[in-house]
Design a protein around this motif. Structure first.
Motif, short mmCIF file in Angstrom:
data_model
loop_
_atom_site.label_atom_id
_atom_site.label_comp_id
_atom_site.label_asym_id
_atom_site.label_seq_id
_atom_site.Cartn_x
_atom_site.Cartn_y
_atom_site.Cartn_z
N GLY A 178 0.73 -1.04 -0.05
CA GLY A 178 0.03 -0.29 0.04
C GLY A 178 0.73 1.11 -0.12
O GLY A 178 1.74 1.43 0.70
N TYR A 179 0.24 2.37 -0.59
CA TYR A 179 0.89 3.26 -0.93
C TYR A 179 0.32 4.71 -1.21
O TYR A 179 -1.00 4.39 -1.36
N ASP A 180 0.64 5.88 -1.26
CA ASP A 180 0.28 7.13 -1.56
C ASP A 180 -0.58 6.82 -3.30
O ASP A 180 0.38 5.46 -3.76
N ARG A 181 -0.50 7.67 -3.74
CA ARG A 181 -0.83 7.53 -5.20
C ARG A 181 -0.06 8.72 -6.64
O ARG A 181 -0.04 9.14 -7.74
N ASP A 182 1.50 8.70 -5.24
CA ASP A 182 2.55 9.26 -6.23
C ASP A 182 2.96 8.04 -7.65
O ASP A 182 2.71 7.37 -7.21
N LEU B 282 -9.66 10.11 -0.55
CA LEU B 282 -10.45 10.44 -0.09
C LEU B 282 -10.56 11.90 0.47
O LEU B 282 -11.45 12.63 0.25
N GLN B 283 -9.12 12.56 1.16
CA GLN B 283 -8.71 13.60 1.25
C GLN B 283 -8.81 14.36 -0.08
O GLN B 283 -9.15 15.04 -0.24
N LEU B 284 -7.76 13.91 -1.13
CA LEU B 284 -7.71 14.66 -2.22
C LEU B 284 -9.79 15.20 -2.85
O LEU B 284 -9.77 15.47 -3.45
N THR B 285 -10.28 13.45 -3.19
CA THR B 285 -11.78 13.20 -3.41
C THR B 285 -12.58 14.72 -2.65
O THR B 285 -13.17 15.93 -3.20
N LEU B 286 -12.77 15.00 -1.33
CA LEU B 286 -13.24 15.90 -0.58
C LEU B 286 -12.29 16.99 -0.82
O LEU B 286 -13.51 18.94 -0.66
N VAL B 287 -11.00 17.47 -0.93
CA VAL B 287 -10.70 19.15 -1.44
C VAL B 287 -10.76 19.35 -2.55
O VAL B 287 -12.17 20.41 -3.01
N ALA B 288 -11.06 18.36 -3.88
CA ALA B 288 -12.10 19.00 -4.83
C ALA B 288 -12.83 18.82 -4.88
O ALA B 288 -14.23 20.22 -5.77
N VAL B 289 -14.27 18.78 -3.88
CA VAL B 289 -15.97 18.83 -4.29
C VAL B 289 -15.70 20.14 -3.56
O VAL B 289 -16.78 21.10 -3.88
N ALA B 290 -15.30 19.62 -2.49
CA ALA B 290 -15.00 21.57 -1.46
C ALA B 290 -15.19 22.65 -2.45
O ALA B 290 -16.16 23.70 -2.49
N LYS B 291 -14.01 22.70 -3.16
CA LYS B 291 -13.94 24.28 -3.91
C LYS B 291 -14.78 24.53 -5.56
O LYS B 291 -14.64 25.19 -5.69
N LEU C 296 3.89 -12.27 -7.17
CA LEU C 296 2.81 -11.85 -7.94
C LEU C 296 1.18 -12.23 -7.20
O LEU C 296 -0.02 -11.47 -7.56
N CYS C 297 1.57 -11.98 -6.16
CA CYS C 297 0.47 -12.58 -4.79
C CYS C 297 0.17 -11.42 -4.40
O CYS C 297 -0.55 -10.65 -3.22
N ALA C 298 1.04 -10.07 -4.67
CA ALA C 298 1.83 -8.59 -3.32
C ALA C 298 0.50 -8.27 -4.02
O ALA C 298 0.96 -6.57 -4.53
N PHE C 299 -0.60 -8.04 -4.10
CA PHE C 299 -1.86 -6.81 -4.02
C PHE C 299 -1.81 -5.81 -4.02
O PHE C 299 -2.00 -5.61 -2.77
N TYR C 300 -1.55 -5.15 -4.83
CA TYR C 300 -1.97 -2.94 -4.87
C TYR C 300 -2.81 -2.70 -4.08
O TYR C 300 -4.02 -3.31 -4.80
N VAL C 301 -3.09 -1.96 -2.79
CA VAL C 301 -4.68 -1.46 -2.01
C VAL C 301 -4.06 -0.16 -2.27
O VAL C 301 -2.93 0.01 -1.44
N HIS C 302 -4.14 1.22 -2.96
CA HIS C 302 -4.12 2.31 -2.80
C HIS C 302 -4.54 2.77 -1.86
O HIS C 302 -5.08 2.39 -0.65
N CYS C 303 -4.06 4.09 -0.67
CA CYS C 303 -4.24 4.54 -0.24
C CYS C 303 -5.74 5.80 0.19
O CYS C 303 -5.68 6.43 -0.43
N PHE C 304 -6.94 4.69 0.60
CA PHE C 304 -8.40 5.10 1.03
C PHE C 304 -7.88 6.97 1.39
O PHE C 304 -8.83 7.40 0.91
#
Length: 244
Positions: free
Chosen positions: A166-170, A201-210, A189-197
């Protein structure tokens, strides 16, 4: 016996300061200072309340065995850190686990890579443990992968047991072809990636608020109010009186 008493006293101070997250060194650690910093002041407290310690520590210790030099403090901190990580690894054993990696700069403007492991213990509980910070001179995916490889090798971890990352979206972390996620997937191959929710979510909230005029105005007004009230003790007290 005398050395053991000195070492135990120093370790007690070190463990307490680490547990409380307090600094070790003071601004002035000279003999004439009224406040020599947390480590020396705590060690002096032990001296004042334990006759055995008093007889062998600080002024009564040999010049080369006072155990108060900055390098000695760092050695004690590193020893405690290794013991903590050793306990975490012994609990992890040969279980499947995931890693969470993030980047951050410290106050000395050094780029760091923080690593956490996540696994399920014998009781079926999800355990998440912070296991270290590594200084990285380069934040490319290759450099980060090399640091993770070194950490795995040092702690005796195996990529065959890795089941998540798990990482951020850089772009250097989750790009399509030559990012860190892909480099690890090539090895496991079994090390599935999970993005930082939380990050998403923070980026989504900032975009919606603006985009929403009412929400944007509310946060702008709230920010201005906090700045105006927080800058004055009198305004702060007046606001507190109004809401009593």
């Amino acid at each position: 016996m005398a050395y053991r008493i000195r070492l135990n006293a120093s370790l007690k101070c070190t463990r307490y300061l680490l547990r409380q997250g307090l600094s070790f060194r003071g601004h002035d650690e000279s003999a004439t200072s009224s406040n020599k910093g947390n480590y020396l002041e705590l060690l002096q407290f032990l001296v004042n309340h334990d006759e055995k310690v008093k007889a062998l520590v600080l002024e009564n210790a040999p010049g080369n065995l006072k155990l108060i030099a900055p390098s000695i403090k760092k050695d004690l901190v590193n020893a405690c850190a290794k013991e903590c990580i050793s306990l975490i690894m012994s609990d992890l054993k040969d279980r499947y686990f995931s890693i969470i990696v993030d980047e951050a700069r410290d106050v000395s403007i050094k780029e760091q890579m923080a690593i956490m492991v996540r696994y399920v213990n014998n009781k079926g509980q999800i355990i998440k443990r912070f296991v270290g910070v590594q200084h990285v001179t380069d934040t490319t995916s290759s450099a980060l992968k090399k640091s993770i490889d070194e950490f795995f090798s040092f702690e005796g971890l195996s990529f065959s047991k890795l089941r998540g990352q798990g990482y951020d979206r850089d772009s250097n972390m989750i790009g399509e072809f030559n990012d860190l996620k892909t480099k690890i997937l090539r090895e496991q191959l079994c090390a599935f990636y999970v993005h930082c929710f939380a990050h998403q979510l923070q980026l989504t909230l900032v975009a919606v608020a603006k985009k929403n005029i009412d929400v944007a105005s509310f946060f702008t007004m709230a920010n201005n109010l906090v700045n105006v009230v927080g800058a004055s003790c009198k305004r702060h007290d007046a606001l507190r009186v109004q809401y009593q």
